[in-house]
Design a protein around this motif. Sequence first.
Motif, mmCIF file in Angstrom:
data_model
loop_
_atom_site.group_PDB
_atom_site.id
_atom_site.type_symbol
_atom_site.label_atom_id
_atom_site.label_comp_id
_atom_site.label_asym_id
_atom_site.label_seq_id
_atom_site.Cartn_x
_atom_site.Cartn_y
_atom_site.Cartn_z
ATOM 1 N N CYS A 299 1.172 9.110 4.180
ATOM 2 C CA CYS A 299 1.522 7.622 4.144
ATOM 3 C C CYS A 299 3.059 7.354 3.755
ATOM 4 O O CYS A 299 3.228 7.899 2.119
ATOM 5 C CB CYS A 299 0.578 6.883 3.534
ATOM 6 S SG CYS A 299 -1.168 7.710 3.960
ATOM 7 N N ASP B 117 -1.036 -4.904 9.673
ATOM 8 C CA ASP B 117 -1.168 -3.833 8.565
ATOM 9 C C ASP B 117 -1.946 -3.841 8.312
ATOM 10 O O ASP B 117 -1.859 -3.894 6.786
ATOM 11 C CB ASP B 117 0.709 -3.887 7.823
ATOM 12 C CG ASP B 117 1.347 -2.398 7.282
ATOM 13 O OD1 ASP B 117 0.059 -1.470 7.994
ATOM 14 O OD2 ASP B 117 1.055 -2.429 6.164
ATOM 15 N N TYR C 276 -4.663 -1.559 6.808
ATOM 16 C CA TYR C 276 -5.521 -0.388 6.649
ATOM 17 C C TYR C 276 -6.417 0.517 7.669
ATOM 18 O O TYR C 276 -6.009 1.600 7.684
ATOM 19 C CB TYR C 276 -5.138 0.178 4.958
ATOM 20 C CG TYR C 276 -6.429 -0.090 4.574
ATOM 21 C CD1 TYR C 276 -7.762 0.399 4.810
ATOM 22 C CD2 TYR C 276 -6.410 -1.573 3.375
ATOM 23 C CE1 TYR C 276 -8.854 -0.517 3.278
ATOM 24 C CE2 TYR C 276 -7.475 -1.571 2.369
ATOM 25 C CZ TYR C 276 -8.682 -1.466 3.588
ATOM 26 O OH TYR C 276 -9.832 -1.788 2.252
ATOM 27 N N SER D 222 2.880 2.873 7.152
ATOM 28 C CA SER D 222 2.215 1.387 6.239
ATOM 29 C C SER D 222 1.955 0.744 4.867
ATOM 30 O O SER D 222 0.901 2.028 4.193
ATOM 31 C CB SER D 222 0.227 1.775 7.456
ATOM 32 O OG SER D 222 -0.706 0.663 6.450
ATOM 33 N N THR E 37 0.164 -0.935 3.889
ATOM 34 C CA THR E 37 -1.225 -0.856 3.019
ATOM 35 C C THR E 37 -2.569 -0.437 2.222
ATOM 36 O O THR E 37 -3.262 0.075 1.612
ATOM 37 C CB THR E 37 -2.106 -1.946 3.926
ATOM 38 O OG1 THR E 37 -2.133 -1.635 5.211
ATOM 39 C CG2 THR E 37 -2.403 -3.248 3.813
ATOM 40 N N LEU E 38 -2.053 1.279 4.057
ATOM 41 C CA LEU E 38 -3.233 2.291 3.594
ATOM 42 C C LEU E 38 -2.548 3.197 2.749
ATOM 43 O O LEU E 38 -3.069 3.976 1.925
ATOM 44 C CB LEU E 38 -2.189 3.168 5.080
ATOM 45 C CG LEU E 38 -3.072 3.968 5.375
ATOM 46 C CD1 LEU E 38 -4.973 4.092 5.096
ATOM 47 C CD2 LEU E 38 -2.937 5.124 6.877
ATOM 48 N N LEU F 226 -3.854 1.819 -0.444
ATOM 49 C CA LEU F 226 -4.938 2.084 -0.429
ATOM 50 C C LEU F 226 -5.474 3.899 -1.160
ATOM 51 O O LEU F 226 -6.503 4.069 -1.924
ATOM 52 C CB LEU F 226 -5.502 2.496 1.080
ATOM 53 C CG LEU F 226 -7.413 2.662 1.341
ATOM 54 C CD1 LEU F 226 -9.126 2.616 0.358
ATOM 55 C CD2 LEU F 226 -7.191 2.972 2.428
#
Length: 284
Positions: free
Chosen positions: A26, A146, A148, A173, A175-176, A179
């Motif tokens: 990521c 975006d 996740y 990403s 947001t990923l 996370l």
Amino acid sequence: MGVIVALLIPTTIIMLFVGRSAPVVCCTSENEVKNAISVFCKETDTVLEIGAELAQISTHLCKMIGPQGKAILVDKKRSESKSGRCNFRTVDRFLSKECKEGEESFVDRVELVYLNEMSEWKEKIPLAATPYDVIIVSVGHLLGHDLYMTILNFTNEILNSLSTEPRAVIVKSKTLYSLSRRLVHSQRLFDGTTKLPAILERSSEPYIIAGVKVEEYRRTIPFVVKETDAILEVGSHFGRTTKLLDDAGRYCIGVDIGSKIIANAKKQYPDLAFSVGDAWKMMS
């Protein structure tokens, strides 16, 4: 998709889908994606880039795989795609052997795939028939957001469509990435490898504790539940864990999609609050 295990490494996060060997790397920026490409891509590799903007990432990728490699670059059709220039990118090196002086042409290693709509990806991207060494996913600009869960589901669908697993999947990403930083494997919580803050504040980006099977799920309760907490358990089933959560916190409400299951839970634990509900429709 199964449980995801997150491992922190400098500047990026690596995630693993349970049951798969390919790491999901990521990244939050073009530079991080380029760094990941430098680590995972090799000369002669076959690489799929979904969301290629024919800019810095595509250029760096083509340089890394060399003239013996192959890059399948996928993007939405753009009105200016044949103009040679578009503010932040120069596309002529991907389209023709003749490009600006001093620039290397990549036409010998590139296959361009254009989508009219994002929904066409399964039809137009060669997946099952092509063994990819690395896959790059940068689809926020194609989707218009975006989120996740969307990025996770899309990445998982890509992996499910392949005949062989790639060496790595690189995902751009923010947001990923966020996370991944908040995702804690329960075993790391139990053995002290990962420690949560003494005070867990309410947040739109909460910690997520990932456990395997119900007993491990229940073992996380003392680590995250405080006696003043109000708790909602989604997927409460017959209510045994709901009771444990209610005892540990201020109160717990159990929700499950099955009306018969909830009726059974109410009989077993008449002093607890249970309700029938579909978690996927709770915002409607």
